[in-house]
Design a protein around this motif. Sequence first.
Motif, mmCIF file in Angstrom:
data_model
loop_
_atom_site.group_PDB
_atom_site.id
_atom_site.type_symbol
_atom_site.label_atom_id
_atom_site.label_comp_id
_atom_site.label_asym_id
_atom_site.label_seq_id
_atom_site.Cartn_x
_atom_site.Cartn_y
_atom_site.Cartn_z
ATOM 1 N N VAL A 214 9.562 -0.877 13.972
ATOM 2 C CA VAL A 214 8.888 -0.917 12.680
ATOM 3 C C VAL A 214 9.013 -2.316 12.098
ATOM 4 C CG1 VAL A 214 9.228 1.530 12.221
ATOM 5 C CG2 VAL A 214 10.938 -0.103 11.438
ATOM 6 N N THR A 215 8.015 -2.702 11.322
ATOM 7 C CA THR A 215 7.935 -4.034 10.732
ATOM 8 C C THR A 215 7.587 -3.885 9.254
ATOM 9 O OG1 THR A 215 5.558 -4.278 11.136
ATOM 10 C CG2 THR A 215 7.060 -4.898 12.954
ATOM 11 N N PRO A 216 7.520 -4.987 8.497
ATOM 12 C CA PRO A 216 7.061 -4.874 7.109
ATOM 13 C C PRO A 216 5.708 -4.197 6.979
ATOM 14 C CG PRO A 216 8.079 -7.010 7.444
ATOM 15 C CD PRO A 216 8.026 -6.350 8.797
ATOM 16 N N SER A 217 4.869 -4.294 8.003
ATOM 17 C CA SER A 217 3.572 -3.630 7.975
ATOM 18 C C SER A 217 3.715 -2.116 7.881
ATOM 19 C CB SER A 217 2.764 -3.999 9.231
ATOM 20 O OG SER A 217 1.499 -3.392 9.228
ATOM 21 N N THR A 218 4.835 -1.588 8.347
ATOM 22 C CA THR A 218 5.092 -0.153 8.248
ATOM 23 C C THR A 218 5.189 0.278 6.787
ATOM 24 O OG1 THR A 218 6.275 -0.220 10.365
ATOM 25 C CG2 THR A 218 6.669 1.690 8.956
ATOM 26 N N ASP A 219 5.849 -0.533 5.978
ATOM 27 C CA ASP A 219 5.927 -0.246 4.540
ATOM 28 C C ASP A 219 4.559 -0.372 3.876
ATOM 29 O OD1 ASP A 219 8.624 0.308 4.585
ATOM 30 O OD2 ASP A 219 9.255 -1.662 3.866
ATOM 31 N N LEU A 220 3.726 -1.303 4.352
ATOM 32 C CA LEU A 220 2.394 -1.466 3.768
ATOM 33 C C LEU A 220 1.541 -0.229 4.022
ATOM 34 C CD1 LEU A 220 1.444 -5.196 4.507
ATOM 35 C CD2 LEU A 220 2.425 -4.194 2.439
ATOM 36 N N TYR A 221 1.701 0.397 5.175
ATOM 37 C CA TYR A 221 0.979 1.641 5.445
ATOM 38 C C TYR A 221 1.344 2.691 4.391
ATOM 39 C CZ TYR A 221 -0.839 5.713 7.975
ATOM 40 O OH TYR A 221 -1.537 6.851 8.326
ATOM 41 N N ALA A 222 2.626 2.782 4.078
ATOM 42 C CA ALA A 222 3.067 3.750 3.071
ATOM 43 C C ALA A 222 2.483 3.417 1.699
ATOM 44 C CB ALA A 222 4.588 3.780 3.011
ATOM 45 N N VAL A 223 2.382 2.123 1.383
ATOM 46 C CA VAL A 223 1.760 1.723 0.117
ATOM 47 C C VAL A 223 0.307 2.200 0.078
ATOM 48 C CG1 VAL A 223 1.015 -0.240 -1.297
ATOM 49 C CG2 VAL A 223 3.272 -0.262 -0.228
ATOM 50 N N GLU A 266 -15.710 -0.390 -4.380
ATOM 51 C CA GLU A 266 -15.707 -0.412 -2.921
ATOM 52 C C GLU A 266 -14.684 -1.386 -2.354
ATOM 53 O OE1 GLU A 266 -18.891 -0.292 0.776
ATOM 54 O OE2 GLU A 266 -19.568 -0.377 -1.309
ATOM 55 N N ASP A 267 -14.391 -2.443 -3.091
ATOM 56 C CA ASP A 267 -13.358 -3.371 -2.629
ATOM 57 C C ASP A 267 -11.985 -2.706 -2.639
ATOM 58 O OD1 ASP A 267 -14.849 -5.788 -2.081
ATOM 59 O OD2 ASP A 267 -15.199 -5.921 -4.237
ATOM 60 N N LEU A 268 -11.711 -1.932 -3.683
ATOM 61 C CA LEU A 268 -10.432 -1.224 -3.750
ATOM 62 C C LEU A 268 -10.369 -0.147 -2.673
ATOM 63 C CD1 LEU A 268 -7.754 -0.889 -5.166
ATOM 64 C CD2 LEU A 268 -8.862 0.586 -6.856
ATOM 65 N N ASP A 269 -11.490 0.525 -2.436
ATOM 66 C CA ASP A 269 -11.584 1.503 -1.351
ATOM 67 C C ASP A 269 -11.245 0.846 -0.014
ATOM 68 O OD1 ASP A 269 -13.059 4.238 -0.312
ATOM 69 O OD2 ASP A 269 -13.644 2.523 0.930
ATOM 70 N N GLY A 270 -11.829 -0.315 0.236
ATOM 71 C CA GLY A 270 -11.569 -1.015 1.490
ATOM 72 C C GLY A 270 -10.147 -1.523 1.590
ATOM 73 N N TRP A 271 -9.584 -1.928 0.457
ATOM 74 C CA TRP A 271 -8.190 -2.411 0.427
ATOM 75 C C TRP A 271 -7.251 -1.290 0.873
ATOM 76 C CZ3 TRP A 271 -3.738 -1.100 -2.281
ATOM 77 C CH2 TRP A 271 -2.729 -2.067 -2.340
ATOM 78 N N VAL A 272 -7.464 -0.094 0.352
ATOM 79 C CA VAL A 272 -6.625 1.050 0.714
ATOM 80 C C VAL A 272 -6.786 1.375 2.204
ATOM 81 C CG1 VAL A 272 -6.236 3.522 0.359
ATOM 82 C CG2 VAL A 272 -6.659 2.036 -1.609
ATOM 83 N N MET A 273 -8.035 1.409 2.673
ATOM 84 C CA MET A 273 -8.275 1.747 4.073
ATOM 85 C C MET A 273 -7.691 0.707 5.027
ATOM 86 S SD MET A 273 -9.669 4.701 4.209
ATOM 87 C CE MET A 273 -10.328 4.762 5.888
ATOM 88 N N ASN A 274 -7.659 -0.540 4.610
ATOM 89 C CA ASN A 274 -7.048 -1.579 5.444
ATOM 90 C C ASN A 274 -5.564 -1.293 5.648
ATOM 91 O OD1 ASN A 274 -5.339 -4.274 5.352
ATOM 92 N ND2 ASN A 274 -7.226 -4.710 6.471
ATOM 93 N N LEU A 275 -4.871 -0.938 4.566
ATOM 94 C CA LEU A 275 -3.443 -0.658 4.687
ATOM 95 C C LEU A 275 -3.184 0.591 5.511
ATOM 96 C CD1 LEU A 275 -2.042 -1.460 1.124
ATOM 97 C CD2 LEU A 275 -2.238 -2.951 3.112
ATOM 98 N N LEU A 276 -4.156 1.506 5.570
ATOM 99 C CA LEU A 276 -3.999 2.736 6.340
ATOM 100 C C LEU A 276 -4.526 2.611 7.768
ATOM 101 C CD1 LEU A 276 -4.934 5.403 3.627
ATOM 102 C CD2 LEU A 276 -2.672 4.944 4.585
ATOM 103 N N SER A 277 -4.785 1.390 8.214
ATOM 104 C CA SER A 277 -5.206 1.184 9.599
ATOM 105 C C SER A 277 -4.132 1.710 10.549
ATOM 106 C CB SER A 277 -5.448 -0.305 9.877
ATOM 107 O OG SER A 277 -6.490 -0.805 9.085
ATOM 108 N N ARG A 278 -4.568 2.377 11.602
ATOM 109 C CA ARG A 278 -3.592 2.924 12.556
ATOM 110 C C ARG A 278 -2.919 1.815 13.362
ATOM 111 N NH1 ARG A 278 -7.065 7.444 15.491
ATOM 112 N NH2 ARG A 278 -8.810 6.324 14.573
#
Length: 461
Positions: A214-223, A266-278
């Motif tokens: 796990v990396t800091p990106s793991t915490d970003l997914y949770a965000v 839509e920018d906020l929508d995309g921001w959330v989806m970016n953090l939820l990238s698999r």
Amino acid sequence: MSVGDETLRNVNLVTMTDPLLGQVVEQYRVESLIGSGAMGMVYRGVHQVIGKAVAIKVLKLDYADDPEMVQRLVREARTVNAIRHPAIVDIFGFGTLPRSEQPYIVMDLLEGDPLDSYLKDHAPMKPRDVIPMLDELLSALSAAHAVGVIHRDLKPGNVFVESKPDGQKGIKVIDFGLAKQADRAGGSVKPTNPGTLLGTPAFMAPEQVLGTKVTPSTDLYAVGGIAYQMLTNHLPHEAPSAIEVLSQKMQHDPIRPRQWQPSLDEDLDGWVMNLLSREPEKRMKDADEARRALRRIGDGKTTGAQPVSGARPAVRTATGVVPRRDWGEARTLITEESSGVHDKPADVSTDRHVSPWAATNTEHPAQVEVEEATMPPQPAPRQKFQSARIEAPTVAANPDEVLAEVKKKESQRSLAPVALPVDAPGEVPVTVPPSRAGLYLALGAAVLALLAGLAWLLSQK
């Protein structure tokens, strides 16, 4: 009122027989029991001289001699003091009760509610209220990641909404009991115990499910998961059991937030989806980048960049992904699949630009573009369940079970019955399983015909 993972949820606590009440712990007189959790009890204490109110979290007697539980308490105290950030609850005392030898920590007494309780009354929240909270959360994570600390169990229950004296709301990150520290800033850490999963299913990143580093990106997914729930009042993946949530997480991207809240930027929508990238590499590189992007959205400074070449936004329905070639088709699927007990995601208009972050998460190898008539029947639509059913504070599961579940579902899809259309009016379509028997019969008939032809030729001679 909450400290760590011990949350007061308006329960009636029997405290008259508690031997700790009225005792003095590190010059703090224990006044009342304010919360109880699976592993600990939280008391309100007041300094005998200066009158400062604190929270004292005591490990329950059943866990007092468990080295792992004691280590978690020690880790939490050390980690918090290694970071020292105003949006992270402060821990300034550690010790052991003299008679029972139960470990305890002394920390800030917070006034307010944990985010999971707060969302029950306030979700879905307005972006203008969500963005400042997420900004504080990312600031705290940036400080943690700068000293190599990865939280590993971020969720609404571990984010506290604090009521400030001026009436404003702030947040505090709590419960670093599962946190681990890398050897350098931005570094990765290996799983604590290979073969087990530690975390909360709804907010675990796919790499945690697989048991990899796990990396800091793991915490970003949770965000991203926390932001999703704040904005939509839904979890990214909803199912009746933790194992099904983990299975969905490995196979599908979540429904876009704007399908639940069409007015969402839509920018906020995309921001959330970016953090939820698999894939971790597709997420923003660190908390600072995510914070800068969020601030630009909040300030209205996004410019509406064009999507990445070749990337086309897709609609995530309850049963699969439909490329956004035909929004009429997508609307039909969403409407049909939303007739059950789960809520119906709303249609999304196409008159706006595509967010630059959305483009990174729209085309996945699993999203095959096919005509609707050739698509095999999909599993039944997902139902919406209460988040409490899958938000156990921590789960320990075997990654092999999760992967087996994924493979099982994939095999079931590949063997799904194929509906054969019937042209005659009034007849009912028949459903038969795919089989090679028809092919074998056709080949056998061809061979027999060939042999019959040869026999006829020989008879003519």
